[in-house]
Design a protein around this motif. Structure first.
Motif, PDB file in Angstrom:
ATOM      1  N   CYS A 266       0.889  -1.173   0.000  1.00 36.43           N
ATOM      2  CA  CYS A 266       0.000   0.000   0.000  1.00 36.43           C
ATOM      3  C   CYS A 266       0.922   1.218   0.000  1.00 36.43           C
ATOM      4  CB  CYS A 266      -0.889  -0.001   1.233  1.00 36.43           C
ATOM      5  SG  CYS A 266      -1.916  -1.453   1.339  1.00 36.43           S
ATOM      6  N   ALA A 268       1.098   4.349  -1.833  1.00 36.88           N
ATOM      7  CA  ALA A 268       0.887   5.747  -2.175  1.00 36.88           C
ATOM      8  C   ALA A 268       0.879   6.664  -0.952  1.00 36.88           C
ATOM      9  CB  ALA A 268      -0.431   5.895  -2.926  1.00 36.88           C
ATOM     10  N   PRO A 269       1.504   7.835  -1.001  1.00 36.20           N
ATOM     11  CA  PRO A 269       2.165   8.423  -2.175  1.00 36.20           C
ATOM     12  C   PRO A 269       3.653   8.107  -2.270  1.00 36.20           C
ATOM     13  CG  PRO A 269       1.949  10.066  -0.474  1.00 36.20           C
ATOM     14  CD  PRO A 269       1.392   8.795   0.096  1.00 36.20           C
ATOM     15  N   ALA A 270       4.076   7.022  -1.655  1.00 32.97           N
ATOM     16  CA  ALA A 270       5.435   6.508  -1.860  1.00 32.97           C
ATOM     17  C   ALA A 270       6.497   7.100  -0.954  1.00 32.97           C
ATOM     18  CB  ALA A 270       5.876   6.635  -3.321  1.00 32.97           C
ATOM     19  N   GLY A 271       6.098   7.726   0.122  1.00 32.79           N
ATOM     20  CA  GLY A 271       7.100   8.227   1.086  1.00 32.79           C
ATOM     21  C   GLY A 271       7.995   7.090   1.531  1.00 32.79           C
ATOM     22  N   LYS A 272       7.366   6.000   1.926  1.00 24.08           N
ATOM     23  CA  LYS A 272       8.159   4.869   2.429  1.00 24.08           C
ATOM     24  C   LYS A 272       8.826   4.126   1.281  1.00 24.08           C
ATOM     25  CE  LYS A 272       5.199   4.583   6.464  1.00 24.08           C
ATOM     26  NZ  LYS A 272       4.036   5.366   5.991  1.00 24.08           N
ATOM     27  N   ASP A 290      -0.551   0.378  -5.153  1.00 25.90           N
ATOM     28  CA  ASP A 290      -1.636   0.996  -4.393  1.00 25.90           C
ATOM     29  C   ASP A 290      -2.928   0.777  -5.152  1.00 25.90           C
ATOM     30  OD1 ASP A 290      -1.629   3.106  -1.877  1.00 25.90           O
ATOM     31  OD2 ASP A 290      -3.404   3.303  -3.154  1.00 25.90           O
ATOM     32  N   LEU A 331      -3.278  -2.258  -7.978  1.00 28.66           N
ATOM     33  CA  LEU A 331      -4.102  -3.444  -7.707  1.00 28.66           C
ATOM     34  C   LEU A 331      -4.585  -3.444  -6.275  1.00 28.66           C
ATOM     35  CD1 LEU A 331      -1.624  -6.112  -9.138  1.00 28.66           C
ATOM     36  CD2 LEU A 331      -3.813  -5.488 -10.170  1.00 28.66           C
ATOM     37  N   ASP A 332      -5.624  -4.219  -6.032  1.00 32.80           N
ATOM     38  CA  ASP A 332      -5.934  -4.592  -4.657  1.00 32.80           C
ATOM     39  C   ASP A 332      -4.717  -5.402  -4.191  1.00 32.80           C
ATOM     40  OD1 ASP A 332      -6.848  -5.613  -2.294  1.00 32.80           O
ATOM     41  OD2 ASP A 332      -8.185  -7.076  -3.226  1.00 32.80           O
ATOM     42  N   ASP A 350       1.935  -1.177   4.895  1.00 30.71           N
ATOM     43  CA  ASP A 350       1.609   0.040   5.644  1.00 30.71           C
ATOM     44  C   ASP A 350       0.114   0.245   5.413  1.00 30.71           C
ATOM     45  OD1 ASP A 350       2.102   2.391   7.105  1.00 30.71           O
ATOM     46  OD2 ASP A 350       2.335   3.569   5.275  1.00 30.71           O
ATOM     47  N   ALA A 351      -0.667  -0.406   6.259  1.00 27.67           N
ATOM     48  CA  ALA A 351      -2.074  -0.657   5.933  1.00 27.67           C
ATOM     49  C   ALA A 351      -2.970   0.571   6.029  1.00 27.67           C
ATOM     50  CB  ALA A 351      -2.606  -1.740   6.862  1.00 27.67           C
ATOM     51  N   PRO A 352      -4.024   0.604   5.187  1.00 25.96           N
ATOM     52  CA  PRO A 352      -5.042   1.650   5.352  1.00 25.96           C
ATOM     53  C   PRO A 352      -5.670   1.475   6.728  1.00 25.96           C
ATOM     54  CG  PRO A 352      -5.810  -0.072   3.835  1.00 25.96           C
ATOM     55  CD  PRO A 352      -4.373  -0.364   4.137  1.00 25.96           C
ATOM     56  N   MET A 380     -10.261  -5.578   6.389  1.00 30.02           N
ATOM     57  CA  MET A 380      -9.352  -5.298   5.274  1.00 30.02           C
ATOM     58  C   MET A 380      -7.893  -5.557   5.674  1.00 30.02           C
ATOM     59  SD  MET A 380      -8.649  -4.029   2.284  1.00 30.02           S
ATOM     60  CE  MET A 380      -9.884  -2.962   1.571  1.00 30.02           C
ATOM     61  N   GLU A 509     -12.500   0.640  -0.295  1.00 30.28           N
ATOM     62  CA  GLU A 509     -11.933   0.943   1.014  1.00 30.28           C
ATOM     63  C   GLU A 509     -11.507   2.394   1.038  1.00 30.28           C
ATOM     64  OE1 GLU A 509     -10.205   0.173   4.816  1.00 30.28           O
ATOM     65  OE2 GLU A 509     -11.898  -0.470   3.620  1.00 30.28           O
ATOM     66  N   SER A 511      -9.150   5.161   2.464  1.00 25.05           N
ATOM     67  CA  SER A 511      -7.906   5.295   3.198  1.00 25.05           C
ATOM     68  C   SER A 511      -8.117   6.372   4.245  1.00 25.05           C
ATOM     69  CB  SER A 511      -6.776   5.690   2.259  1.00 25.05           C
ATOM     70  OG  SER A 511      -7.020   6.963   1.776  1.00 25.05           O
ATOM     71  N   THR A 517     -10.229   3.727  -3.024  1.00 24.18           N
ATOM     72  CA  THR A 517      -9.275   2.762  -3.539  1.00 24.18           C
ATOM     73  C   THR A 517      -9.982   1.907  -4.589  1.00 24.18           C
ATOM     74  OG1 THR A 517      -9.901   1.117  -1.970  1.00 24.18           O
ATOM     75  CG2 THR A 517      -8.194   2.634  -1.279  1.00 24.18           C
TER      76      THR A 517
HETATM   77  C1  LIG Z   1      -1.359   4.517   5.065  1.00 26.98           C
HETATM   78  S1  LIG Z   1      -1.576   4.782   3.380  1.00 26.98           S
HETATM   79  C2  LIG Z   1      -0.015   4.349   2.718  1.00 26.98           C
HETATM   80  C3  LIG Z   1       1.036   5.424   2.888  1.00 26.98           C
HETATM   81  C4  LIG Z   1       2.301   5.069   2.136  1.00 26.98           C
HETATM   82  N1  LIG Z   1       2.816   3.797   2.562  1.00 26.98           N
HETATM   83  C5  LIG Z   1       3.376   6.109   2.320  1.00 26.98           C
HETATM   84  O1  LIG Z   1       4.179   5.983   3.224  1.00 26.98           O
HETATM   85  O2  LIG Z   1       3.443   7.058   1.552  1.00 26.98           O
HETATM   86  C6  LIG Z   1      -2.543   3.396   2.945  1.00 26.98           C
HETATM   87  C7  LIG Z   1      -2.744   3.243   1.466  1.00 26.98           C
HETATM   88  O3  LIG Z   1      -3.406   2.001   1.227  1.00 26.98           O
HETATM   89  C8  LIG Z   1      -4.133   2.138   0.010  1.00 26.98           C
HETATM   90  N2  LIG Z   1      -5.083   1.010  -0.046  1.00 26.98           N
HETATM   91  C9  LIG Z   1      -6.319   0.909   0.521  1.00 26.98           C
HETATM   92  N3  LIG Z   1      -6.852  -0.317   0.250  1.00 26.98           N
HETATM   93  C10 LIG Z   1      -5.929  -0.983  -0.476  1.00 26.98           C
HETATM   94  C11 LIG Z   1      -5.888  -2.282  -1.042  1.00 26.98           C
HETATM   95  N4  LIG Z   1      -6.903  -3.142  -0.934  1.00 26.98           N
HETATM   96  N5  LIG Z   1      -4.772  -2.641  -1.719  1.00 26.98           N
HETATM   97  C12 LIG Z   1      -3.750  -1.780  -1.858  1.00 26.98           C
HETATM   98  N6  LIG Z   1      -3.736  -0.536  -1.365  1.00 26.98           N
HETATM   99  C13 LIG Z   1      -4.799  -0.143  -0.668  1.00 26.98           C
HETATM  100  C14 LIG Z   1      -4.739   3.533   0.103  1.00 26.98           C
HETATM  101  O4  LIG Z   1      -5.018   4.037  -1.188  1.00 26.98           O
HETATM  102  C15 LIG Z   1      -3.594   4.314   0.784  1.00 26.98           C
HETATM  103  O5  LIG Z   1      -2.820   4.948  -0.176  1.00 26.98           O
END
Ligand SMILES: C[S@@+](CC[C@H](N)C(=O)[O-])C[C@H]1O[C@@H](n2cnc3c(N)ncnc32)[C@H](O)[C@@H]1O
Length: 564
Positions: A266, A268-272, A290, A331-332, A350-352, A380, A509, A511, A517
């Protein structure tokens, strides 16, 4: 015999005893006779080295008198305090209904503060201070309602926080910290610069920066800046990213190695993701996925800038940061268990989540959460975590690790999710290798988790001055899935899990920042499960979900058994 001190040395005006005020001798008149005695004696001009018949030196006698006077004053102050408390208790505290009405019609901050303070005092010494026939629960409800009103929370979340911080002092600190911004911090991008060089360049531009913490070599804290932190040439060139310190921690726990195959599920926006790419030194292969299309674009931006690529957001960031070992997917995340099973050395999930650790960033969290919302999250989270484990290769020569993190402080999104994975897959918890953090819960209220949950780490704004966060590191032990009873009887295990999950197949879902998403798999009907029956405490503790009430069999298995 006590001699009067000559007026050489006047008592200090800050002293309570015998100070002579501008308008005359009023204060002195108020001294009782013993005070006068001491007063006179202390300032006596008699020879301090003289011994008397008690064998005590004059100075020792004076000192004894001072001590006994201090004791007397203390006793008087304590009696005064008791009187105050009793008088505080004397008036009737309104009932819960009256308080509800009052808060609805004319909430007054001073009254609220006073009541919060009073109830906390009563709860701290309940037997002595409560009014007869009033229960602890009643006082807790009064406290909760006043706190909700003062800090603008709904009752659901306030109750959760009150469970998390039963110490009222800490609860208030936590609530206050949620209303304060965290320090602005940036992470230097080693793919493009070094922290020292970056600091010099930024100082030259009028930024006041310092190393952020002992435990990171890439973080800088920005105290103040004459230029916008997100618009310097260094920023645009990808020399740094603006990132909260808490976000460093999951990646440090993941500890990706050069030439590995890594999935940021997960992203976005790719900080990690950009941090992972820098630790991999832009080698190996890094999947940045994402489910949210718009956020994917952000990833690409970050990846390019930092030298890595949330689809558009992901791609933007990857470009900026100079990341060139990354593949971006939209993708999911659970799909990876099917399209790339047992194939990654390491996976970051890094879960929603509910965002209850980052309320200062999004105040709507205070009032938008309820039981259903939290349940959707953890359903989720569990689904994604099992998928992450399934996509990891237990036989990886360098890895076989999954790091699970959230910016939530709620137990059901954290320890309970890990507990679920421990029960469903061949994984064990390992130390996250992080210098800071509080041990995760092994017990929470009536719930009992595996003892190794103490290897997980919790972070709080009021303790660490970083966002509320949770980090757990799992090592996969076998690629085979655990056989559940049902799967032994030829029931498809995935289907079995989704039912036990209470998987309502949330098709979209949200976020924590409320971005939509991509679609998750179709909704499956939740089967009524006897195990899911609650024990009547549910109303009091909404986290009384089936996953936390471990089946007796499992409890037995964990009893006395060392973590694998
Ligand atoms: C906590 S944010 C991630 C922050 C990201 N790791 C960063 O550090 O920039 C959680 C992300 O999970 C994504 N998300 C939600 N459900 C998802 C799923 N089923 N599969 C993949 N990504 C999902 C959301 O769009 C959101 O961007």
């Amino acid at each position: 015999m006590i001699k009067q001190k000559p007026s050489l040395e006047e008592p200090s005006s800050s002293s309570n005893e015998g100070s002579v005020n501008d308008s005359g001798d009023e204060d002195e008149k108020e001294l009782d006779s013993s005070d006068e005695e001491i007063q006179a004696d202390i300032y006596s001009s008699s020879d301090e080295t003289n011994d008397d018949e008690d064998g005590l030196m004059e100075i020792e006698k004076k000192s004894q008198k001072l001590i006994s006077k201090t004791k007397r004053d203390k006793k008087l102050a304590e009696e005064d305090m008791k009187l105050n408390i009793t008088s505080g208790n004397d008036h009737d505290m309104p009932t819960v209904d009256e308080i509800e009405q009052e808060l609805k019609t004319a909430p007054n901050l001073d009254v609220m503060n006073e009541r919060i303070h009073e109830v906390i005092q009563i709860l701290a010494d309940f037997n002595n201070r409560r009014q007869p026939n009033r229960s602890r629960r009643e006082y807790l409800t009064i406290l909760m309602k006043n706190l909700c009103s003062k800090y603008n929370y709904n009752e659901f979340l306030m109750e959760r926080f009150m469970q998390l911080f039963p110490n009222c002092g800490e609860l208030i600190e936590f609530l206050d910290a949620n209303d304060q911004p965290r320090p602005v911090t940036i992470r230097a991008n080693p793919l493009k610069t070094r922290r020292g060089e970056l600091a010099k360049a930024l100082i030259n531009r009028g930024m006041n920066v310092d190393p952020a913490a002992k435990w990171t070599k890439v973080g800088l804290v920005v105290y103040d800046s004459q230029v916008p932190v997100g618009a310097t040439p260094e920023y645009l060139a990808g020399h740094y990213i603006i990132q909260g310190l808490s976000s460093f921690l999951p990646v440090m726990a993941l500890c990706p190695q050069p030439n590995e195959s890594v999935l940021d599920m997960c992203a976005a926006p790719a900080g990690k993701t950009t941090h992972i790419a820098s630790l991999m030194k832009n080698t190996g292969i890094l999947f940045a996925n994402d489910a949210n299309t718009a956020r994917c674009k952000a990833i690409i931006g970050n990846l390019h800038r930092m030298g890595t690529a949330r689809c558009k957001a992901i791609i933007g960031n990857l470009h900026r940061m100079g990341v060139n070992n990354a593949v971006v997917s939209n993708l999911d995340g659970a799909e990876y268990a099917k399209i790339q099973p047992q194939s990654f050395d390491r996976i970051l999930l890094d879960a929603p989540c509910s965002g209850t650790g980052v309320i200062w960033k999004d105040e709507s969290v205070k009032t938008s959460k309820d039981e259903d919302d939290i349940k959707q999250r953890f359903v989720m989270q569990r689904r994604l975590l099992l998928a992450a484990i399934d996509a990891t290769d237990a036989n990886s020569k360098t890895g076989g690790y999954v790091v699970y993190s959230t910016c939530s402080v709620l137990v059901e999104e954290n320890e309970a999710v890990i507990q679920y994975a421990l029960e469903k897959r061949h994984v064990k918890l390992v130390p996250a290798g992080l210098e800071i953090g509080i041990e995760g819960y092994t017990k929470f209220r009536q719930f009992r988790f595996h003892p190794s949950l103490n290897l997980t780490r919790r972070y709080y704004p009021h303790v660490h001055n970083i966002d509320g966060f949770f980090v757990a590191k799992l090592k996969k032990l076998h690629n085979e899935k655990k056989q559940s009873k049902k799967s032994q009887s030829n029931v498809d295990e995935d289907e079995d899990e989704s039912k036990e999950n209470g998987n309502d197949g949330t098709s979209e879902e949200q976020s924590s920042d409320d971005e939509k998403t991509a679609k998750a798999p179709p909704k499956k009907k939740m089967k009524k499960n006897k195990k899911n029956k609650t024990n009547g405490n549910e109303a009091q503790n909404p986290i009384n979900e089936p996953i936390q009430t471990r089946p007796k069999k499992v409890q037995k298995k964990f009893k006395g058994k060392k973590s694998e």
